[in-house]
Scaffold this motif. Structure first.
Motif, short mmCIF file in Angstrom:
data_model
loop_
_atom_site.label_atom_id
_atom_site.label_comp_id
_atom_site.label_asym_id
_atom_site.label_seq_id
_atom_site.Cartn_x
_atom_site.Cartn_y
_atom_site.Cartn_z
N MET A 1 0.82 -1.19 0.00
CA MET A 1 0.00 0.00 0.00
C MET A 1 0.87 1.26 0.00
SD MET A 1 -3.17 -0.73 -0.21
CE MET A 1 -4.34 -2.04 0.03
N THR A 2 0.36 2.33 -0.52
CA THR A 2 1.13 3.56 -0.62
C THR A 2 0.77 4.58 0.44
OG1 THR A 2 -0.49 4.50 -2.12
CG2 THR A 2 1.33 3.30 -3.09
N GLY A 3 -0.41 4.53 1.02
CA GLY A 3 -0.78 5.44 2.08
C GLY A 3 -1.81 6.48 1.66
N THR A 4 -1.50 7.35 0.71
CA THR A 4 -2.41 8.43 0.35
C THR A 4 -2.62 8.49 -1.15
OG1 THR A 4 -0.68 10.11 0.07
CG2 THR A 4 -1.50 9.76 2.31
N ASP A 6 -2.58 11.22 -2.83
CA ASP A 6 -1.57 12.13 -3.36
C ASP A 6 -0.30 11.38 -3.72
OD1 ASP A 6 -3.24 14.30 -3.15
OD2 ASP A 6 -2.38 15.05 -1.27
N ASP A 7 0.07 10.41 -2.89
CA ASP A 7 1.27 9.61 -3.17
C ASP A 7 1.08 8.80 -4.45
OD1 ASP A 7 3.88 8.49 -2.50
OD2 ASP A 7 2.78 6.65 -2.09
N VAL A 8 -0.11 8.20 -4.60
CA VAL A 8 -0.40 7.45 -5.82
C VAL A 8 -0.33 8.36 -7.03
CG1 VAL A 8 -2.16 6.15 -7.08
CG2 VAL A 8 -1.79 5.70 -4.65
N ASP A 9 -0.94 9.53 -6.93
CA ASP A 9 -0.94 10.47 -8.06
C ASP A 9 0.48 10.86 -8.45
OD1 ASP A 9 -3.69 10.41 -8.10
OD2 ASP A 9 -3.96 12.30 -7.04
N GLU A 110 -4.55 2.17 -5.51
CA GLU A 110 -3.37 1.94 -6.34
C GLU A 110 -3.71 1.53 -7.77
OE1 GLU A 110 -2.53 1.29 -2.09
OE2 GLU A 110 -3.96 0.41 -3.48
N ALA A 111 -4.98 1.37 -8.11
CA ALA A 111 -5.37 0.87 -9.43
C ALA A 111 -4.76 1.65 -10.59
CB ALA A 111 -6.89 0.82 -9.55
N ILE A 140 4.46 -2.02 -5.40
CA ILE A 140 3.08 -1.65 -5.05
C ILE A 140 2.09 -2.38 -5.95
CG2 ILE A 140 1.43 0.26 -5.07
CD1 ILE A 140 3.85 2.06 -4.23
N ALA A 141 2.40 -2.42 -7.25
CA ALA A 141 1.54 -3.14 -8.18
C ALA A 141 1.53 -4.63 -7.88
CB ALA A 141 1.99 -2.88 -9.62
#
Length: 214
Positions: A1-4, A6-9, A110-111, A140-141
């Motif tokens: 998982m990345t958390g937020t 914004d992090d994914v973006d 994360e999609a 992450i993926a």
């Protein structure tokens, strides 16, 4: 998982820029090169990347209805019938920065990153281009691929997968190790990165992929 989100973006933006840098240097023959997705050229594959950004829910449902409610058939219709030139496809991919990713119900945050990182490998590998993907993004993926939405669940049982370039592990059993992007391509159901993997479990992974493709 990345958390937020914004992090994914941020991660999506970086991976998209890496892919755009590669696509901007391709010639006509490279755009026609078969991707790792059977039946699709590199151009078709990049058009597929646009699908969740350009198809509204009503348009997606209409496409599914015309395709017998089979997603693979709908995706193929979308990719193959798009009339845009490679330059127009690149421009559209750049524009996705300003568009919303239309994920299906229950899709994780994360999609968008997984969609981009998995399919970027489908472009880089057949072109012989070293993948610029951040191993952490690939990890992450991988977390999504080995979760409840696994694309190839039959590949997971009985193996201890481990990335050699980031802190990602999954499962127990016969060891299978390699770069995160090679594991990602493999667990997405493609055999194109098997030669980059090592461990006692690799022959069995190869056999399962062959069976799945038969």
């Amino acid at each position: 998982m990345t958390g937020t989100r914004d992090d994914v973006d941020l991660r999506v933006r970086r991976e998209r820029d890496r892919l755009l840098a590669v696509l901007g240097g391709l010639d006509a023959d490279q755009w026609r090169t078969p991707s790792l997705c059977a039946g699709w050229t590199v151009r078709d594959l990049v058009v597929h990347l646009l699908m969740p950004y350009e198809l509204s829910v009503p348009r997606f449902l209409a496409l599914m209805a015309r395709s017998g409610f089979r997603f693979d058939r709908a995706a193929d219709r979308w990719a193959r019938t798009d009339p845009r030139s490679p330059a127009q496809v690149v421009a559209a991919l750049q524009d996705t920065e300003h568009r919303r990713f239309e994920a299906g119900p229950g899709a994780p945050a994360e999609a968008p990153l997984s969609h981009l990182v998995i399919h970027a490998q489908d472009v880089y590998r057949p072109l012989g281009i070293p993948s610029p993907t951040d191993p952490e993004d690939a990890g992450i993926a991988l977390g999504q691929l080995t979760g409840r939405r696994a694309l190839a669940p039959g590949l997971l049982d009985g193996f201890a997968f481990a990335a050699t370039d980031t802190d990602w592990r999954h499962g127990s059993g016969l060891p299978v190790t390699g770069p995160a992007t090679a594991l990602l391509t493999t667990l997405a159901g493609r055999p194109g990165a098997l030669d980059e993997l090592t461990g006692a479990g690799v022959p069995e992974v190869r056999a399962r992929l062959r069976t799945a493709a038969a």
